[in-house]
Design a protein around this motif. Structure first.
Motif, PDB file in Angstrom:
ATOM      1  N   ALA A 289       4.058  10.703  -6.294  1.00  0.00           N
ATOM      2  CA  ALA A 289       5.084  11.221  -7.207  1.00  0.00           C
ATOM      3  C   ALA A 289       4.458  11.678  -8.523  1.00  0.00           C
ATOM      4  CB  ALA A 289       6.154  10.158  -7.463  1.00  0.00           C
ATOM      5  N   LEU A 290       3.518  10.895  -9.036  1.00  0.00           N
ATOM      6  CA  LEU A 290       2.836  11.275 -10.269  1.00  0.00           C
ATOM      7  C   LEU A 290       2.027  12.553 -10.057  1.00  0.00           C
ATOM      8  CD1 LEU A 290       2.135  10.688 -13.224  1.00  0.00           C
ATOM      9  CD2 LEU A 290       0.290   9.221 -12.396  1.00  0.00           C
ATOM     10  N   HIS A 291       1.308  12.649  -8.947  1.00  0.00           N
ATOM     11  CA  HIS A 291       0.535  13.861  -8.644  1.00  0.00           C
ATOM     12  C   HIS A 291       1.441  15.082  -8.622  1.00  0.00           C
ATOM     13  CE1 HIS A 291      -2.914  11.646  -6.329  1.00  0.00           C
ATOM     14  NE2 HIS A 291      -2.851  11.306  -7.597  1.00  0.00           N
ATOM     15  N   GLN A 292       2.587  14.969  -7.964  1.00  0.00           N
ATOM     16  CA  GLN A 292       3.504  16.099  -7.876  1.00  0.00           C
ATOM     17  C   GLN A 292       4.020  16.500  -9.254  1.00  0.00           C
ATOM     18  OE1 GLN A 292       6.478  15.071  -4.956  1.00  0.00           O
ATOM     19  NE2 GLN A 292       5.026  15.286  -3.264  1.00  0.00           N
ATOM     20  N   ASP A 293       4.401  15.521 -10.062  1.00  0.00           N
ATOM     21  CA  ASP A 293       4.887  15.818 -11.418  1.00  0.00           C
ATOM     22  C   ASP A 293       3.821  16.528 -12.240  1.00  0.00           C
ATOM     23  OD1 ASP A 293       7.260  14.551 -10.785  1.00  0.00           O
ATOM     24  OD2 ASP A 293       6.868  12.773 -12.023  1.00  0.00           O
ATOM     25  N   LEU A 294       2.589  16.003 -12.202  1.00  0.00           N
ATOM     26  CA  LEU A 294       1.526  16.553 -13.040  1.00  0.00           C
ATOM     27  C   LEU A 294       0.985  17.871 -12.488  1.00  0.00           C
ATOM     28  CD1 LEU A 294      -0.371  13.292 -14.006  1.00  0.00           C
ATOM     29  CD2 LEU A 294       1.398  14.502 -15.286  1.00  0.00           C
TER      30      LEU A 294
ATOM     31  N   ARG B 196       0.835  -1.204   0.000  1.00  0.00           N
ATOM     32  CA  ARG B 196       0.000   0.000   0.000  1.00  0.00           C
ATOM     33  C   ARG B 196       0.870   1.254   0.000  1.00  0.00           C
ATOM     34  NH1 ARG B 196      -5.339  -1.006   0.817  1.00  0.00           N
ATOM     35  NH2 ARG B 196      -5.821  -3.044   1.676  1.00  0.00           N
ATOM     36  N   ALA B 197       1.937   1.237   0.787  1.00  0.00           N
ATOM     37  CA  ALA B 197       2.844   2.379   0.842  1.00  0.00           C
ATOM     38  C   ALA B 197       3.501   2.617  -0.513  1.00  0.00           C
ATOM     39  CB  ALA B 197       3.897   2.163   1.929  1.00  0.00           C
ATOM     40  N   GLU B 198       3.861   1.546  -1.203  1.00  0.00           N
ATOM     41  CA  GLU B 198       4.479   1.679  -2.532  1.00  0.00           C
ATOM     42  C   GLU B 198       3.492   2.273  -3.536  1.00  0.00           C
ATOM     43  OE1 GLU B 198       7.027   1.541  -5.824  1.00  0.00           O
ATOM     44  OE2 GLU B 198       7.368   1.669  -3.672  1.00  0.00           O
ATOM     45  N   VAL B 199       2.260   1.799  -3.527  1.00  0.00           N
ATOM     46  CA  VAL B 199       1.234   2.361  -4.423  1.00  0.00           C
ATOM     47  C   VAL B 199       1.045   3.844  -4.119  1.00  0.00           C
ATOM     48  CG1 VAL B 199      -1.238   2.311  -4.981  1.00  0.00           C
ATOM     49  CG2 VAL B 199       0.062   0.178  -4.861  1.00  0.00           C
TER      50      VAL B 199
ATOM     51  N   GLU C  89      -0.731  10.932 -27.112  1.00  0.00           N
ATOM     52  CA  GLU C  89       0.507  10.234 -26.764  1.00  0.00           C
ATOM     53  C   GLU C  89       0.955  10.593 -25.356  1.00  0.00           C
ATOM     54  OE1 GLU C  89       0.036  11.933 -29.674  1.00  0.00           O
ATOM     55  OE2 GLU C  89      -0.145  10.166 -30.967  1.00  0.00           O
ATOM     56  N   ARG C  90       0.820  11.869 -24.985  1.00  0.00           N
ATOM     57  CA  ARG C  90       1.187  12.290 -23.634  1.00  0.00           C
ATOM     58  C   ARG C  90       0.248  11.642 -22.610  1.00  0.00           C
ATOM     59  NH1 ARG C  90       4.311  12.906 -19.528  1.00  0.00           N
ATOM     60  NH2 ARG C  90       3.736  14.589 -18.120  1.00  0.00           N
ATOM     61  N   ALA C  91      -1.038  11.585 -22.900  1.00  0.00           N
ATOM     62  CA  ALA C  91      -1.990  10.933 -21.993  1.00  0.00           C
ATOM     63  C   ALA C  91      -1.626   9.456 -21.820  1.00  0.00           C
ATOM     64  CB  ALA C  91      -3.417  11.080 -22.516  1.00  0.00           C
ATOM     65  N   HIS C  92      -1.230   8.809 -22.898  1.00  0.00           N
ATOM     66  CA  HIS C  92      -0.829   7.398 -22.816  1.00  0.00           C
ATOM     67  C   HIS C  92       0.423   7.244 -21.957  1.00  0.00           C
ATOM     68  CE1 HIS C  92      -3.035   6.451 -26.855  1.00  0.00           C
ATOM     69  NE2 HIS C  92      -3.853   6.767 -25.865  1.00  0.00           N
ATOM     70  N   ALA C  93       1.365   8.159 -22.093  1.00  0.00           N
ATOM     71  CA  ALA C  93       2.594   8.099 -21.296  1.00  0.00           C
ATOM     72  C   ALA C  93       2.276   8.267 -19.808  1.00  0.00           C
ATOM     73  CB  ALA C  93       3.579   9.164 -21.758  1.00  0.00           C
ATOM     74  N   ILE C  94       1.360   9.167 -19.490  1.00  0.00           N
ATOM     75  CA  ILE C  94       0.948   9.340 -18.098  1.00  0.00           C
ATOM     76  C   ILE C  94       0.271   8.066 -17.600  1.00  0.00           C
ATOM     77  CG2 ILE C  94      -0.609  10.604 -16.565  1.00  0.00           C
ATOM     78  CD1 ILE C  94      -0.116  13.078 -18.423  1.00  0.00           C
ATOM     79  N   ALA C  95      -0.625   7.519 -18.399  1.00  0.00           N
ATOM     80  CA  ALA C  95      -1.365   6.309 -18.011  1.00  0.00           C
ATOM     81  C   ALA C  95      -0.427   5.141 -17.755  1.00  0.00           C
ATOM     82  CB  ALA C  95      -2.387   5.957 -19.083  1.00  0.00           C
ATOM     83  N   GLU C  96       0.610   5.008 -18.536  1.00  0.00           N
ATOM     84  CA  GLU C  96       1.554   3.901 -18.348  1.00  0.00           C
ATOM     85  C   GLU C  96       2.248   3.977 -16.999  1.00  0.00           C
ATOM     86  OE1 GLU C  96       4.219   3.535 -21.657  1.00  0.00           O
ATOM     87  OE2 GLU C  96       2.573   3.176 -23.059  1.00  0.00           O
ATOM     88  N   ARG C  97       2.349   5.170 -16.435  1.00  0.00           N
ATOM     89  CA  ARG C  97       3.023   5.326 -15.133  1.00  0.00           C
ATOM     90  C   ARG C  97       2.201   4.770 -13.975  1.00  0.00           C
ATOM     91  NH1 ARG C  97       5.397  11.223 -14.285  1.00  0.00           N
ATOM     92  NH2 ARG C  97       5.977  10.223 -12.312  1.00  0.00           N
ATOM     93  N   VAL C  98       0.914   4.523 -14.168  1.00  0.00           N
ATOM     94  CA  VAL C  98       0.114   3.991 -13.062  1.00  0.00           C
ATOM     95  C   VAL C  98      -0.030   2.471 -13.115  1.00  0.00           C
ATOM     96  CG1 VAL C  98      -1.153   6.153 -12.764  1.00  0.00           C
ATOM     97  CG2 VAL C  98      -2.147   4.344 -14.146  1.00  0.00           C
TER      98      VAL C  98
ATOM     99  N   GLY D 139      -9.496   8.173  -5.732  1.00  0.00           N
ATOM    100  CA  GLY D 139      -9.682   6.746  -5.587  1.00  0.00           C
ATOM    101  C   GLY D 139     -11.152   6.505  -5.278  1.00  0.00           C
ATOM    102  N   LEU D 140     -11.661   5.379  -5.692  1.00  0.00           N
ATOM    103  CA  LEU D 140     -13.075   5.065  -5.490  1.00  0.00           C
ATOM    104  C   LEU D 140     -13.236   3.995  -4.424  1.00  0.00           C
ATOM    105  CD1 LEU D 140     -14.071   4.913  -9.265  1.00  0.00           C
ATOM    106  CD2 LEU D 140     -14.266   6.855  -7.698  1.00  0.00           C
ATOM    107  N   ALA D 141     -14.373   4.009  -3.741  1.00  0.00           N
ATOM    108  CA  ALA D 141     -14.674   3.002  -2.732  1.00  0.00           C
ATOM    109  C   ALA D 141     -14.738   1.625  -3.393  1.00  0.00           C
ATOM    110  CB  ALA D 141     -16.000   3.327  -2.048  1.00  0.00           C
TER     111      ALA D 141
END
Length: 118
Positions: A28-33, A19-22, A87-96, A44-46
């Motif tokens: 990190a992604l939030h900070q970058d974006l 959980r900590a890793e996720v 392409e940029r959206a795909h690159a972001i998506a791949e990070r998750v 996140g959803l219930a």
């Protein structure tokens, strides 16, 4: 929009370190974006077991407990991003993608209620 799918049973079974890793990866992604101005929204959803589905019917709506579709993988989170290209959206998506988020759907938003005037 980046829609993230995971197996809720696997999510519930994650260890504290998993959980900590996720959390670390998403933070990190939030900070970058946020720094680039690309992150507009996200959450996140219930768990699907906490979901209510309301279906339209000619003779009136029906309400049932649980997700719209029964499946092992369910929609578990989303990001709304504003980026220069698909392409940029795909690159972001791949990070998750990882052991937790096993599939990601990238879907353009055709209108943006309450998200600005552009």
């Amino acid at each position: 929009m980046i829609l993230m799918y995971a197996d809720p049973a696997a999510t519930e079974a994650m260890s504290a370190s998993e959980r900590a890793e996720v959390f670390r990866r998403h933070e990190a992604l939030h900070q970058d974006l946020a720094g680039s101005g690309e992150m507009l929204n996200g959450a996140g959803l219930a768990y699907p077991k906490d979901t209510t589905t309301i279906r339209w019917r000619v003779d009136g709506s029906t309400t049932t407990d649980g997700p719209f579709m029964k499946a092992a993988q369910q929609l578990t989170a989303y990001y709304v991003v504003d980026c220069a290209s698909a392409e940029r959206a795909h690159a972001i998506a791949e990070r998750v993608l990882d052991f937790h988020v096993i599939a990601v759907e990238v879907r353009p938003i055709h209108d943006s209620f309450g998200m600005g005037d552009d």
